[in-house]
Motif scaffolding. Structure first.
Motif, PDB file in Angstrom:
ATOM      1  N   ILE A  22       0.955  -1.391   0.090  1.00  0.00           N
ATOM      2  CA  ILE A  22       0.101  -0.137   0.062  1.00  0.00           C
ATOM      3  C   ILE A  22       0.751   1.255  -0.082  1.00  0.00           C
ATOM      4  CG2 ILE A  22      -1.734  -1.334   1.213  1.00  0.00           C
ATOM      5  CD1 ILE A  22      -1.009   0.374   3.823  1.00  0.00           C
ATOM      6  N   ALA A  23       0.366   2.423  -0.280  1.00  0.00           N
ATOM      7  CA  ALA A  23       0.821   3.693  -0.011  1.00  0.00           C
ATOM      8  C   ALA A  23       0.459   4.399   1.176  1.00  0.00           C
ATOM      9  CB  ALA A  23       0.798   4.556  -1.390  1.00  0.00           C
ATOM     10  N   ILE A  24       1.244   5.013   1.827  1.00  0.00           N
ATOM     11  CA  ILE A  24       0.878   5.968   2.946  1.00  0.00           C
ATOM     12  C   ILE A  24       1.681   7.157   2.920  1.00  0.00           C
ATOM     13  CG2 ILE A  24       0.656   3.787   4.639  1.00  0.00           C
ATOM     14  CD1 ILE A  24       3.303   4.418   5.851  1.00  0.00           C
ATOM     15  N   LYS A  25       1.415   8.066   3.912  1.00  0.00           N
ATOM     16  CA  LYS A  25       2.263   9.293   3.894  1.00  0.00           C
ATOM     17  C   LYS A  25       2.983   9.267   5.628  1.00  0.00           C
ATOM     18  CE  LYS A  25      -0.152  11.945   0.428  1.00  0.00           C
ATOM     19  NZ  LYS A  25      -1.191  13.295   0.387  1.00  0.00           N
ATOM     20  N   ILE A  26       4.077   9.633   5.497  1.00  0.00           N
ATOM     21  CA  ILE A  26       4.747   9.789   6.930  1.00  0.00           C
ATOM     22  C   ILE A  26       4.918  11.213   7.045  1.00  0.00           C
ATOM     23  CG2 ILE A  26       6.622   9.227   8.061  1.00  0.00           C
ATOM     24  CD1 ILE A  26       6.960   6.483   6.646  1.00  0.00           C
ATOM     25  N   TYR A  27       4.833  11.892   8.269  1.00  0.00           N
ATOM     26  CA  TYR A  27       4.889  13.422   8.432  1.00  0.00           C
ATOM     27  C   TYR A  27       6.517  13.612   9.074  1.00  0.00           C
ATOM     28  CZ  TYR A  27       4.746  17.898  10.396  1.00  0.00           C
ATOM     29  OH  TYR A  27       4.816  19.333  10.608  1.00  0.00           O
ATOM     30  N   SER A  28       7.145  14.322   8.235  1.00  0.00           N
ATOM     31  CA  SER A  28       8.516  14.846   8.724  1.00  0.00           C
ATOM     32  C   SER A  28       8.530  15.876   9.599  1.00  0.00           C
ATOM     33  CB  SER A  28       9.202  15.087   7.317  1.00  0.00           C
ATOM     34  OG  SER A  28      10.538  15.630   7.652  1.00  0.00           O
ATOM     35  N   THR A  29       9.071  15.773  10.787  1.00  0.00           N
ATOM     36  CA  THR A  29       9.244  16.803  11.638  1.00  0.00           C
ATOM     37  C   THR A  29      10.300  17.548  11.365  1.00  0.00           C
ATOM     38  OG1 THR A  29      10.488  15.397  13.414  1.00  0.00           O
ATOM     39  CG2 THR A  29       8.261  15.493  13.713  1.00  0.00           C
ATOM     40  N   THR A  30      11.138  17.330  10.466  1.00  0.00           N
ATOM     41  CA  THR A  30      12.429  18.177  10.231  1.00  0.00           C
ATOM     42  C   THR A  30      12.208  18.889   9.145  1.00  0.00           C
ATOM     43  OG1 THR A  30      13.409  16.340   8.834  1.00  0.00           O
ATOM     44  CG2 THR A  30      14.275  16.250  11.052  1.00  0.00           C
ATOM     45  N   ILE A  35       5.215  12.917   3.714  1.00  0.00           N
ATOM     46  CA  ILE A  35       6.153  12.343   2.715  1.00  0.00           C
ATOM     47  C   ILE A  35       5.472  11.120   2.122  1.00  0.00           C
ATOM     48  CG2 ILE A  35       8.375  11.071   2.076  1.00  0.00           C
ATOM     49  CD1 ILE A  35       9.758  13.208   4.185  1.00  0.00           C
ATOM     50  N   PRO A  36       5.113  10.897   0.732  1.00  0.00           N
ATOM     51  CA  PRO A  36       4.486   9.943   0.285  1.00  0.00           C
ATOM     52  C   PRO A  36       5.550   8.460   0.368  1.00  0.00           C
ATOM     53  CG  PRO A  36       4.873  11.398  -1.443  1.00  0.00           C
ATOM     54  CD  PRO A  36       5.455  11.918  -0.204  1.00  0.00           C
ATOM     55  N   VAL A  37       5.165   7.348   0.738  1.00  0.00           N
ATOM     56  CA  VAL A  37       5.787   6.266   0.848  1.00  0.00           C
ATOM     57  C   VAL A  37       5.031   5.094   0.221  1.00  0.00           C
ATOM     58  CG1 VAL A  37       7.016   4.429   2.303  1.00  0.00           C
ATOM     59  CG2 VAL A  37       6.796   7.070   3.110  1.00  0.00           C
ATOM     60  N   TYR A  38       5.672   4.502  -0.913  1.00  0.00           N
ATOM     61  CA  TYR A  38       4.927   3.619  -1.591  1.00  0.00           C
ATOM     62  C   TYR A  38       5.363   2.056  -1.255  1.00  0.00           C
ATOM     63  CZ  TYR A  38       3.717   7.733  -4.059  1.00  0.00           C
ATOM     64  OH  TYR A  38       3.315   9.106  -4.336  1.00  0.00           O
ATOM     65  N   ASP A  39       4.814   1.039  -1.811  1.00  0.00           N
ATOM     66  CA  ASP A  39       4.991  -0.297  -1.624  1.00  0.00           C
ATOM     67  C   ASP A  39       5.341  -0.488  -0.244  1.00  0.00           C
ATOM     68  OD1 ASP A  39       4.853  -0.344  -4.212  1.00  0.00           O
ATOM     69  OD2 ASP A  39       7.195  -0.200  -4.783  1.00  0.00           O
ATOM     70  N   VAL A  40       4.595  -0.295   0.733  1.00  0.00           N
ATOM     71  CA  VAL A  40       4.539  -0.686   2.254  1.00  0.00           C
ATOM     72  C   VAL A  40       3.886  -1.988   2.477  1.00  0.00           C
ATOM     73  CG1 VAL A  40       3.999   0.211   4.375  1.00  0.00           C
ATOM     74  CG2 VAL A  40       4.482   1.835   2.922  1.00  0.00           C
ATOM     75  N   LEU A  41       4.749  -2.828   2.690  1.00  0.00           N
ATOM     76  CA  LEU A  41       3.988  -4.148   3.130  1.00  0.00           C
ATOM     77  C   LEU A  41       3.381  -4.227   4.204  1.00  0.00           C
ATOM     78  CD1 LEU A  41       4.159  -7.244   2.284  1.00  0.00           C
ATOM     79  CD2 LEU A  41       5.890  -7.557   3.666  1.00  0.00           C
ATOM     80  N   PRO A 110       9.958  -0.889   3.726  1.00  0.00           N
ATOM     81  CA  PRO A 110       8.727  -0.298   4.932  1.00  0.00           C
ATOM     82  C   PRO A 110       7.618  -1.485   5.139  1.00  0.00           C
ATOM     83  CG  PRO A 110       9.020   1.254   3.032  1.00  0.00           C
ATOM     84  CD  PRO A 110      10.090   0.073   2.620  1.00  0.00           C
ATOM     85  N   ILE A 111       7.529  -1.533   6.506  1.00  0.00           N
ATOM     86  CA  ILE A 111       6.421  -2.556   6.637  1.00  0.00           C
ATOM     87  C   ILE A 111       5.529  -2.117   7.781  1.00  0.00           C
ATOM     88  CG2 ILE A 111       5.925  -4.730   8.312  1.00  0.00           C
ATOM     89  CD1 ILE A 111       9.018  -5.634   7.254  1.00  0.00           C
ATOM     90  N   LEU A 112       4.184  -2.104   7.352  1.00  0.00           N
ATOM     91  CA  LEU A 112       3.002  -1.863   8.360  1.00  0.00           C
ATOM     92  C   LEU A 112       2.768  -3.080   9.215  1.00  0.00           C
ATOM     93  CD1 LEU A 112       1.208   0.556   9.557  1.00  0.00           C
ATOM     94  CD2 LEU A 112      -0.588  -0.438   7.878  1.00  0.00           C
ATOM     95  N   GLY A 113       2.940  -2.915  10.651  1.00  0.00           N
ATOM     96  CA  GLY A 113       2.720  -3.884  11.387  1.00  0.00           C
ATOM     97  C   GLY A 113       1.519  -4.039  12.382  1.00  0.00           C
ATOM     98  N   ARG A 114       1.256  -4.799  13.076  1.00  0.00           N
ATOM     99  CA  ARG A 114      -0.086  -4.896  13.554  1.00  0.00           C
ATOM    100  C   ARG A 114      -0.108  -3.916  14.786  1.00  0.00           C
ATOM    101  NH1 ARG A 114       1.621  -9.656  14.960  1.00  0.00           N
ATOM    102  NH2 ARG A 114       1.216  -9.292  17.111  1.00  0.00           N
ATOM    103  N   VAL A 115       0.764  -3.941  15.725  1.00  0.00           N
ATOM    104  CA  VAL A 115       0.336  -2.966  16.990  1.00  0.00           C
ATOM    105  C   VAL A 115       0.590  -1.608  16.448  1.00  0.00           C
ATOM    106  CG1 VAL A 115       1.199  -2.290  19.365  1.00  0.00           C
ATOM    107  CG2 VAL A 115       1.591  -4.888  18.551  1.00  0.00           C
TER     108      VAL A 115
END
Length: 135
Positions: A22-30, A35-41, A110-115
């Motif tokens: 899947i694709a997600i976005k991650i917030y950059s504090t710096t 930031i879009p991140v593609y191909d997250v398992l 990049p991996i999206l886990g359960r917790v």
């Protein structure tokens, strides 16, 4: 509801496989941007979410300021050094904060886990074809 088709990828064992990416976005504090991140398992076998060092360097000032951990998988003598950080992501039009292990390596995906991740959603895996996130 958001429906993602599995994506075909190469496999040394099977030749080709379909993976729940899947694709997600991650917030950059710096940088103060998403930031879009593609191909997250999407990995129901992973307790924790993980990102490689190059992404971590884009979103936090210093990855080593997080709590150091050693991640082991099904190969017991192999371990990956990582640092836990709380980060914000956007997934399925929701903004969530979760603990993420930032690997001290660029050789992980990049991996999206359960917790604090997958477990926040009602998720369906449809016969290796689609992954569906329900609110």
């Amino acid at each position: 509801m958001k429906k993602y088709p599995y994506q075909e990828a190469g496999s040394d064992i099977f030749g080709k496989v379909n993976r729940p990416l899947i694709a997600i976005k991650i917030y950059s504090t710096t940088k103060n941007i998403w930031i879009p991140v593609y191909d997250v398992l999407v990995d129901t076998g992973a307790d924790m979410s993980i990102i490689p060092r190059y992404l971590g360097n884009l979103i936090v000032e210093d990855i080593t300021t997080g709590k150091e951990i050693k991640i082991k998988g099904f190969v017991p003598y192999s371990e990956l050094i990582a640092y836990i950080h709380k980060i914000k992501i956007k997934l399925v039009d929701k903004e969530i904060e979760l603990s993420v292990a930032i690997a001290d390596s660029d050789k992980t995906i990049p991996i999206l886990g359960r917790v604090e991740g997958i477990d926040l959603f009602d998720v369906e895996f449809q016969k290796g074809k689609f992954i569906i996130f329900n609110d």
